[in-house]
Each structure stands twice: as structure tokens, then as C-alpha cells.
Design an enzyme around this catalytic site. Structure first.
Site, short mmCIF file in Angstrom:
data_model
loop_
_atom_site.label_atom_id
_atom_site.label_comp_id
_atom_site.label_asym_id
_atom_site.label_seq_id
_atom_site.Cartn_x
_atom_site.Cartn_y
_atom_site.Cartn_z
N ASP A 5 -41.24 -30.36 19.11
CA ASP A 5 -40.21 -31.12 18.41
C ASP A 5 -40.69 -31.46 17.01
OD1 ASP A 5 -37.94 -33.11 18.03
OD2 ASP A 5 -37.68 -32.68 20.16
N HIS B 171 -36.64 -37.59 15.98
CA HIS B 171 -36.17 -36.84 17.14
C HIS B 171 -37.31 -36.59 18.14
CE1 HIS B 171 -34.48 -33.36 19.36
NE2 HIS B 171 -33.30 -33.76 18.96
N SER C 31 -30.33 -32.47 23.50
CA SER C 31 -31.73 -32.78 23.18
C SER C 31 -32.25 -33.95 23.99
CB SER C 31 -31.86 -33.14 21.70
OG SER C 31 -31.97 -32.02 20.89
#
Length: 769
Positions: A133, A212, A545
Site C-alpha cells: 500500500d 490509505h 480497499s
């Protein structure tokens, strides 16, 4: 040996000539899949071979030797084309950019303290989860190593240092961190839309500048037992799905720049060598087109990982509710869609005529306190940019002091609010269009905002156009739990059928992916916008996600409880025990339409970990099975070797792709089929429950379809742990009526009285793709 050497030397002189004569300056990154067995013995290593015959050392970016054999290099198109003719090169593909598929959810999965899978697996202790990520913010409490035992001895990874990241940032929880940037830098050096790393907004290290990665990592493995919330929303005890699992971070995505295939493949190579047990990758193509497996580094890298016993969880993409929008389609990947949980953040739009329209919001600033304001819809003028509240599209004279209706789409949802605020607006009503339907996600808006569905959006626009002095206010109602129905398939979640091989149902299952609270970076505010200066330890995000790391954490728990299970067995346990009903005990619905969902929306169903710990039977799949599948879809030996690393042996008689031992059954009849047609498939189950058991089938046949199973029972003993059965699916084309989704759906159940092992059945008419 002599012939091999002579070919090698001839090609060496050819490449030397190409190196010296090329004048093509349009350098790009290319990934070369090389037959490792072709290396001449005169070279001590593959690196020496590659730098002698293929490219100069400075041109080579990554060497791959674990999940993939070959290298990536920055070359001109002419050089790459010439190298593609080398007899040892199996395939060449250009580096592509991919994109991210951007505390109550563990309980919603059926996890409870001191019992069930959390207890049986010791909360995932000592299982290592690798997260691909944007990196991690290591100081967050979610990554504390308090009361954790020593790092597992089998761990071979490192804590790579870089900008604001030292070896001390790793601990017994965050046991490894790496970053992969060479593919990104090569793309930046080549010009075009990719720019070099900006040190003022990004870190050249595993530190997370985006948020994220911190969010997904803490969702999968975050520690527990402390209060958490996002500006008062979703308050409760913070915990990841596998709170004692160890975390290894692989930063492959860079702020505002995406993630490059060459870097992703290098991360797969490193993670498997490091010793991870689970890989979580919430990344996809983002262009609506699924590449063949041999051109897809996520498919290639994950095949290599799975062949080493590593479970790989991937996100299904956020291009729903369109059909055939699911991504990450390889059958060795576990592909995860998104559903809601029983928590919401209601914001009610109160119109001047007294009507109340339901919406959602995570706005945490000063409330409107019931004060009514004029309402305006800039899109009434017919200007598309104004209807979308694009930058500089609003006339301050028209919006100052008013609540502004903005249509969803094109620019970020929270950015629209900033445009309204700059123009003097006091609030925003964010209206869905027909594409998003009634699907809503909460955002941490910077001004009073409510997001409403398409029907409510149409209602407020009609009110504005029909009322001389329209007015409204927004009532923010905080956090509400116990929402019914839940779960609901998120409108954005990627949908089937599978765009490469419809015989394999994708997504595999869904997990919580809407309004998920998890840890956040200190580098940016909760919206991620440059002008958002707020700081928060936690943030609430939505997307597949967010669903993917729930399954990654679940896999860690199952791996800890059942260390001998293969990746396919772990996926099977999740799929065959997944739920298809909501908390009203009715069929799960689709957020986009409000209608009952189908396997094209939710795969086998919603993850239920209480049942997955003891599934009774599992559908296991070996590497040889996957090779037979690749043969069955028409791939030749050289193409298959791009994926499998070793030369394959296709069987003399090719079977149907539908005979892969998958936990779901998807049946395709050609569109030209008329009258009676039937297809038969074989499945093999492995008993992982009590040794002596008898399972009997129950069939819910799709409408207009006949399903037959032989034998009528499966008997297992101490000595007999595997049994095979045949499923025959028969249709009469004159009686087959396909639904709106293009298929009809049913289920096959096997039960021994204690366990219920369910496989969804999909029947459609479609010519093979």
C-alpha cells in the site's frame, strides 16, 4: 553447452550493437519474463547474465527471482522490441500504473472476545501479514507491540530506513518495512504525467504520506483495547481483525502517483522471501479493462506467492454497480467486494416545506442548529461544471450565504465542498446521480454537508425548481448502530461476471467496506486534501480497499488456528460458510437498486468468521490444478511459464475451465444453444471436521434449471479424507429466463447435520470470452 554459448555470444554482439546505435530517447520501463533455465553456465548469477546480454546495469531497476524470474529495465521501445526476440525471453510487457481501491466491523464479522476464532487462533499471534500500500505511520497506537512475544524466528525481512523512518520505527508488531520506488522514478524521468517525489508532501521511505496504507494495515492487524473515534464519530474500542498478527509493510504506492507494476512485482518477490504468511493488496487496474493473467503482474506475483503457501487477498474494485466491473480475477487470488455494516452516520436534509430527506455525513464542525438557509442548484443553468461544483465554476453572487446542491462525480466529493466554501456557500447537499443510485459513503467534510441518494437528490432539485424561495437546513445525528438491513452490498463494489473467464465466479465474497474506522497518518487531514489542516489518529473510509484487509486479517486468524491449511483451503472455508442473509434474516440486498443481491454482486456471500473456523469440508486446489486451468483457457506452454516459472505439462485432453476445484459453480451455455443442454463438473472436497462423517446434498436449483449430484452421499473415515462428486446442470433453452443480471442463481449444500457447506450456482448464456 557449446551451442548454448554460441547463441549467447551472437545475441551479446547484437545487443551491444543495439545499445550503441539506438537514438530513440522515449525511454519507458519494461518487465522481462526470462526462462531461468536458459542461463549459460559461464555467468555466476542471473544478474551477471542480464547485465551482459540484456541491459546495462544502470538501466536495470529490479531483479525478480522468487515469485517471478526476470528483471525490469528502463529502455527505449526499440531496445525492448529487439530483446523480446531473445530465445530466453518468454514475454515482455510495459510497466503500467495502477491505483488504490480507495471499530465495529470485527464484531460484525462474528468475532467476539474470549471465544470463537479470536480465542482459537490467539488473535492471529505470530502470523505475518504483508500489506502492499502507501506505507505506514508507525507511531500510531494500532501498531504498539505491548505484551507481544518475540518476532517469529522464521522472519527474514528488514526494517528499511529512509526519510523519517529508522530501524527504531519497527518493533515486535511492525516487524518489517520496505519501499519500492524505482518504477515510479523511471516513469517520472521519462516525462509525462508522472512527477518526481515531492519531498514536501511525500516521504522517500515506508512512512505513509497518504493515509490509505495506515488505514488498511490497522484494519487487518491493528492492536486493541483503547478508545477510538474520528472527531466523535464511530466511537468505541479500536481493534483490527487479527490484533496479535505481525505486520510487514511494503510501500508500493506513492501519493498522487499510483503504484507501478514493476514495483508491485518486486514487493511480491521480497515479501515471499521475507517469510510473510498473508499478503493484502488493495490495488487494481482502475481502467475498467482486465489484462490476461500473463500480462498482469498482480496475477503473476500472487501466483508465485500462493505456490509458496502465501494467502493473497485483493480488492474487487470500486467500479460497481456496473456489470463485469470486478477486477483481480485470477483464480488463485481471493477477490473481495464490499458490504455495509450495521452502523451509519445520518444527516437529515430538512426542506422549507417540512420534508425530511435522509443522507449521511461525517462533518464534525459547528452545526447549523436548525437555522434555515436559501438553497440553490447551480446545475439548473445547464452548465455541467457548475452542476458538479468544479473548481472556479461557481458564481459567488449566486451561492454566497446559501446551501448549494452539487452533483456527485468527476472531482473528489470533499473537494466540491471546498469549492462551495470558497465561493461563500454555507453548506452543501451532495446528490447522487443514476450511476451511484442510493449508495452513500460518509466523508469528513470541511463545511456542513449531507450526501443524499439519487431519489432524494431529484426530490430536492424538484423542490428548488418549483419553489420561489427554497430553503433548507441539515441536521447531523452522529453515530447510529443497529442499522437494518445490514449487510447490504455497497453500490460501488465491483460486480461480476468475470470478464476473463466467466466460468470462475468473481468476486469470491464480500466483507465490511463502508464507513470503516481505522488508523490514519499524521501527514494529511482526514479528507487527504492539501488545504485540510485537521489532524486525526483515526479516519473513516469506504471502498473495496477497506474490505480486502478484513479478509486478510481473517486469513491470518484461520492460518493461526489451522497452520496446515493451504491458501485455497482458507479461501474455501470463508466462501462455503459466508452468509447470504441480512440482520432481518432476509436475502441480502443491493444498495444500488434495493433489490435482492446475486452471486455476481456478493460472490459466495458475506464473510462470517465464526463459521469459517470449522467449515467441515474444504475445496483444495494445487499448483497442478491451476496449470490445468491455464491449459483449459487456451494458454500455450510459453505463456503459462510466464505465470508459473516452470515449464508446464498440459494434459492431452483439455478439460473445461469450470472443472477447477473452485468452491462456486458457474455454468456457461453458448448463446446458440437451443433445446436441451447439459454440462457436468467434478469437485473434490477434503474433510477437515470430525474424521467419521457422512454428508448429504441439498439442491436449490436456479429457476428453469435442473441440477443433479452423484453420489447421493459422501462418507468420510479416519483413512478417507477426500471424496469427489459430479454435478450435472441441465437446461431447456425454451424454459430458461435470465434475470436482469444475465443469469439465474441457486445453491448446492452439503451437510452432516452440524456443518453446512454451501456453493453458489450461476447459470448463464454466454459465449466463452
Amino acid at each position: 553447452m557449446a551451442s548454448c554459448l554460441s547463441i549467447s555470444m551472437v545475441f551479446f554482439f547484437l545487443i551491444a550493437q543495439i545499445k550503441s546505435e539506438t537514438t530513440d530517447h522515449s525511454v519507458k520501463t519494461f518487465i522481462f519474463r526470462v526462462d531461468r533455465f536458459s542461463k549459460p553456465s559461464i555467468f555466476p548469477s542471473h544478474y551477471h547474465w542480464y547485465t551482459s546480454e540484456f541491459a546495462d546495469p544502470p538501466q536495470i531497476l529490479h531483479l525478480y527471482d522468487t515469485v517471478f524470474h526476470g528483471f525490469s529495465a528502463a529502455l527505449s521501445s526499440d531496445q525492448a522490441a529487439s530483446l523480446s526476440h531473445h530465445p530466453a525471453v518468454l514475454h515482455v510487457f510495459e510497466d503500467r500504473r495502477r491505483h488504490l481501491h480507495t471499530t465495529r466491523s470485527p464484531q460484525f464479522l462474528g468475532l467476539r472476545n474470549q471465544r470463537g476464532l479470536w480465542s482459537e487462533s490467539d488473535y492471529g499471534s505470530d502470523v505475518i501479514v504483508g500489506v502492499f500500500d502507501t506505507g505506514v505511520w508507525p507511531e500510531r497506537r494500532s501498531f504498539s507491540d505491548l505484551n507481544l512475544g518475540p518476532v517469529p524466528k522464521r522472519w527474514r525481512g528488514v526494517c528499511e530506513t529512509g526519510d523519517r523512518f529508522t530501524a527504531s520505527n519497527c518493533n515486535k508488531k511492525l516487524i518489517g518495512a520496505r519501499f519500492f520506488i524505482k518504477g515510479h522514478e523511471a516513469a517520472a524521468n521519462a516525462g509525462g504525467p508522472i512527477t518526481a517525489i515531492n519531498g514536501s508532501v511525500e516521504f522517500r521511505s515506508a512512512r505513509d504520506a497518504d493515509g490509505h496504507g495506515t488505514h488498511t494495515a490497522s484494519t487487518a492487524t491493528g492492536r486493541y483495547a483503547f478508545e477510538a473515534s474520528m472527531s466523535g464519530y464511530a466511537s468505541g474500542i479500536a481493534k483490527g481483525v487479527a490484533p496479535k498478527a505481525r505486520l510487514a509493510v511494503y510501500k508500493v504506492c506513492w501519493k498522487d502517483s499510483g503504484c507501478f507494476d514493476s514495483d508491485i512485482l518486486a514487493a511480491f518477490d521480497a515479501a515471499v522471501k521475507d517469510g510473510v504468511d498473508v499478503i493484502s493488496i488493495s490495488i487494481g487496474g482502475g481502467d475498467g479493462v482486465s489484462s490476461p493473467y500473463y500480462l498482469d503482474p498482480i496475477a503473476i506475483g500472487s501466483y508465485g506467492a500462493v505456490s509458496h503457501g502465501v494467502f493473497v487477498s485483493s480488492s474487487a474494485g470500486n467500479d460497481g454497480p456496473n456489470g463485469m466491473s470486478v477486477t483481480n480475477l485470477a483464480p488463485w487470488l481471493t477477490t473481495v467486494g464490499a458490504g455495509t455494516i450495521d452502523r451509519n452516520f445520518p444527516a437529515v436534509v430538512v426542506l422549507g416545506d417540512g420534508r425530511r430527506l435522509s443522507g449521511v455525513s461525517l462533518y464534525a464542525g459547528a452545526p447549523l442548529k436548525g437555522k434555515m438557509f436559501p438553497v440553490v442548484y447551480p446545475g439548473k443553468s445547464g452548465m455541467l461544471s457548475a452542476s458538479l461544483c468544479m473548481e472556479s465554476s461557481l458564481d459567488p453572487r449566486q451561492v454566497r450565504g446559501k446551501i448549494v446542491i452539487c452533483d456527485r462525480g468527476n472531482n473528489p466529493r470533499v473537494a466540491k465542498g471546498m469549492v462551495v466554501k470558497k465561493a461563500g456557500g454555507v453548506g452543501m447537499i451532495l446528490a447522487n446521480g443514476i450511476t451511484n443510485g442510493e449508495g452513500l459513503v460518509g466523508d469528513a467534510h470541511l463545511l456542513p454537508t449531507a450526501a443524499v441518494g439519487a431519489d432524494e437528490g431529484d426530490a430536492v432539485k424538484a423542490y428548488v425548481s418549483s419553489t420561489r424561495y427554497p430553503s433548507a437546513t441539515i441536521d447531523f445525528q452522529g453515530t447510529v448502530i443497529g442499522i437494518k438491513p445490514a449487510p447490504v452490498v455497497a453500490s460501488f463494489s465491483g460486480r461480476g461476471p468475470n470478464g476473463l473467464n466467466p466460468e470462475i465466479l468473481k468476486p469470491d465474497l464480500i466483507a465490511p467496506g463502508v464507513n470503516i474506522l481505522a488508523a490514519w497518518t499524521e501527514a494529511v487531514g482526514p479528507t487527504g486534501l492539501q488545504m485540510d489542516n485537521r489532524k486525526t489518529e483515526f479516519n473513516i473510509l469506504s471502498g473495496t480497499s477497506m474490505a480486502c484487509p478484513h479478509v486478510s486479517g481473517a486469513a491470518a486468524l484461520l492460518k493461526s488456528a489451522h497452520p496446515d491449511w493451504s491458501p485455497a483451503a482458507i479461501r474455501s472455508a470463508m466462501m462455503t460458510t459466508a452468509g447470504i442473509t441480512n440482520n432481518l434474516n432476509k436475502t441480502m440486498t443491493d444498495e444500488a437498486t434495493g433489490k435482492p443481491s446475486t452471486p455476481y454482486d456478493l460472490g459466495a456471500g458475506h464473510l462470517n468468521l465464526d463459521r469459517a473456523m470449522d467449515p467441515g469440508l474444504v475445496y483444495d486446489i494445487t499448483g497442478e490444478d491451476y496449470v490445468k486451468f491455464l491449459c483449459s483457457v487456451g494458454y500455450g506452454p510459453r505463456v503459462i511459464q510466464v505465470i508459473t516459472r516452470s515449464p508446464p505439462k498440459c494434459p492431452g485432453k483439455t478439460t473445461s475451465p469450470g472443472n477447477l476445484n473452485y468452491p462456486s459453480i458457474a455454468v456457461l451455455f453458448p448463446t446458440s444453444a437451443a433445446g436441451l443442454s447439459s454440462k457436468t463438473f467434478v469437485r473434490t472436497v477434503t474433510n477437515v471436521g470430525q474424521p467419521n462423517a457422512v454428508y448429504r446434498p441439498m439442491i436449490e436449483a436456479p429457476r428453469g434449471v435442473e441440477v443433479m449430484v452423484k453420489p447421493s452421499k459422501l462418507v468420510f473415515t479416519e483413512a478417507v479424507k477426500k471424496r469427489s462428486y459430479l454435478v450435472t446442470v441441465a437446461v431447456d433453452r425454451s424454459n430458461l429466463v435470465l434475470g436482469e443480471s444475465g443469469g439465474v442463481f441457486g445453491s448446492l449444500y452439503w451437510s452432516d447435520g452440524k456443518h453446512v457447506v454451501r456453493s453458489p450456482i450461476v447459470v448463464t448464456q454466454m459465449d466463452p470470452l
